[in-house]
Design an enzyme around this catalytic site. Structure first.
Site, PDB file in Angstrom:
ATOM      1  N   ILE A 205       0.918  -1.389   0.003  1.00  0.00           N
ATOM      2  CA  ILE A 205      -0.016  -0.107  -0.084  1.00  0.00           C
ATOM      3  C   ILE A 205       0.930   1.183   0.050  1.00  0.00           C
ATOM      4  O   ILE A 205       1.529   1.373   1.133  1.00  0.00           O
ATOM      5  CB  ILE A 205      -0.938   0.089   1.189  1.00  0.00           C
ATOM      6  CG1 ILE A 205      -1.753  -1.264   1.178  1.00  0.00           C
ATOM      7  CG2 ILE A 205      -1.670   1.181   1.237  1.00  0.00           C
ATOM      8  CD1 ILE A 205      -2.669  -1.268   2.222  1.00  0.00           C
ATOM      9  N   PRO A 206       1.113   2.045  -1.056  1.00  0.00           N
ATOM     10  CA  PRO A 206       2.137   2.898  -1.445  1.00  0.00           C
ATOM     11  C   PRO A 206       2.078   4.088  -0.581  1.00  0.00           C
ATOM     12  O   PRO A 206       1.998   5.368  -1.209  1.00  0.00           O
ATOM     13  CB  PRO A 206       2.277   3.048  -2.784  1.00  0.00           C
ATOM     14  CG  PRO A 206       0.648   2.864  -3.273  1.00  0.00           C
ATOM     15  CD  PRO A 206       0.162   1.878  -2.371  1.00  0.00           C
ATOM     16  N   CYS A 207       1.971   4.220   0.501  1.00  0.00           N
ATOM     17  CA  CYS A 207       2.184   5.745   1.444  1.00  0.00           C
ATOM     18  C   CYS A 207       3.165   6.424   1.140  1.00  0.00           C
ATOM     19  O   CYS A 207       3.373   7.600   1.257  1.00  0.00           O
ATOM     20  CB  CYS A 207       1.961   5.336   2.898  1.00  0.00           C
ATOM     21  SG  CYS A 207       3.110   4.143   3.689  1.00  0.00           S
ATOM     22  N   HIS A 208       4.535   5.965   0.442  1.00  0.00           N
ATOM     23  CA  HIS A 208       5.362   6.733   0.123  1.00  0.00           C
ATOM     24  C   HIS A 208       4.991   7.609  -1.240  1.00  0.00           C
ATOM     25  O   HIS A 208       5.778   8.582  -1.574  1.00  0.00           O
ATOM     26  CB  HIS A 208       6.762   5.545  -0.399  1.00  0.00           C
ATOM     27  CG  HIS A 208       6.418   4.764  -1.620  1.00  0.00           C
ATOM     28  ND1 HIS A 208       5.635   3.417  -1.165  1.00  0.00           N
ATOM     29  CD2 HIS A 208       6.591   4.875  -2.834  1.00  0.00           C
ATOM     30  CE1 HIS A 208       5.520   2.929  -2.539  1.00  0.00           C
ATOM     31  NE2 HIS A 208       6.188   3.746  -3.477  1.00  0.00           N
TER      32      HIS A 208
END
Length: 247
Positions: A205-208
């Site tokens: 889950i690409p919170c970056h």
């Protein structure tokens, strides 16, 4: 045992139920082979016993299957995988990936998983699907992940934030304010930042891909150099301010 003696209904019932009587079912079969009236009674008893078992066993088996399924759902397989910068602690349930932790030991993963109400079990073989996809991602061969995620412990707000975050394509990014607006709470950008800080499944889950407004890189649980690494791996172009902050 004298098999010539005719058997009573009670003897037949005991033999059919658990074989604990003085005469076994085989004894009764032996006698019935030469006694027509007992043969008829034995066949009727066997037929009735078969019908009763057919009615009783499925519910019992269904209950056992439900119990096994419930136990399986509570197990989280934990282990350690390697990223380009070091180890990742990971946990998977039968639903999908439930945790990824930067630099977490096996003991730490067991603590986190137990805190989620799951039962940790070390099983390296169960991590193979996640390991394959992460290796492809770090090699630049994969932009999206196919493996399922398990967010059973996340509240509705975190689910909404992570859901919108998952829609940000590789190579681009949004902002905390942008995600807040996307979930219908434009003033909740700080809450969005806090939620992303507690993302239990980073990378997948690409919170970056969520940055601060005005060009800042924002925060990241794994550290800003890793956030920059992931963004550049995906082909994102960062502002000078973001680059400077991630040194």
């Amino acid at each position: 045992m004298n098999i010539d003696r005719c058997f009573s209904g009670d003897e037949l019932a005991v033999a059919l139920i658990d074989g604990s009587g003085a005469r076994s079912l085989e004894d009764l079969r032996g006698h019935a082979a030469g006694c027509e009236s007992c043969r008829v009674e034995l066949e009727a008893g066997l037929e009735l016993n078969g019908r009763l078992n057919a009615e009783l066993v499925p519910p019992r088996q269904e209950a056992l299957n439900h119990l096994r399924s419930s136990i399986d759902e509570m197990v989280a397989f934990i282990g350690e995988l390697q990223a380009p910068w070091g180890p990742l602690g990971v946990a998977l349930t039968e639903r999908g990936v439930t945790r990824i932790e930067f630099g977490a030991s096996l003991d730490r993963m067991a603590e986190l998983v137990a805190g989620d109400g799951l039962v940790p079990e070390a099983a390296a073989h169960a991590l193979a699907p996640l390991e394959r996809e992460l290796d492809e991602y770090f090699a630049g061969e994969r932009k999206t992940f196919d493996i399922e995620t398990d967010l059973r412990t996340a509240n509705s707000f975190l689910r909404a934030v992570l859901g919108k975050t998952s829609e940000i394509p590789a190579g681009s990014y949004s902002t905390y304010a942008g995600v807040a607006a996307d979930i219908g709470h434009p003033k909740a950008y700080r809450a969005v930042g806090n939620a992303l800080g507690s993302n239990p499944i980073p990378i997948i889950i690409p919170c970056h891909r969520v940055l601060a407004s005005g060009g800042g890189i924002g925060g990241y649980g794994g550290g800003l150099p890793i956030k920059r690494y992931l963004l550049e791996l995906e082909g994102a172009t960062l502002s000078p301010r973001a680059l400077a902050a991630s040194q």
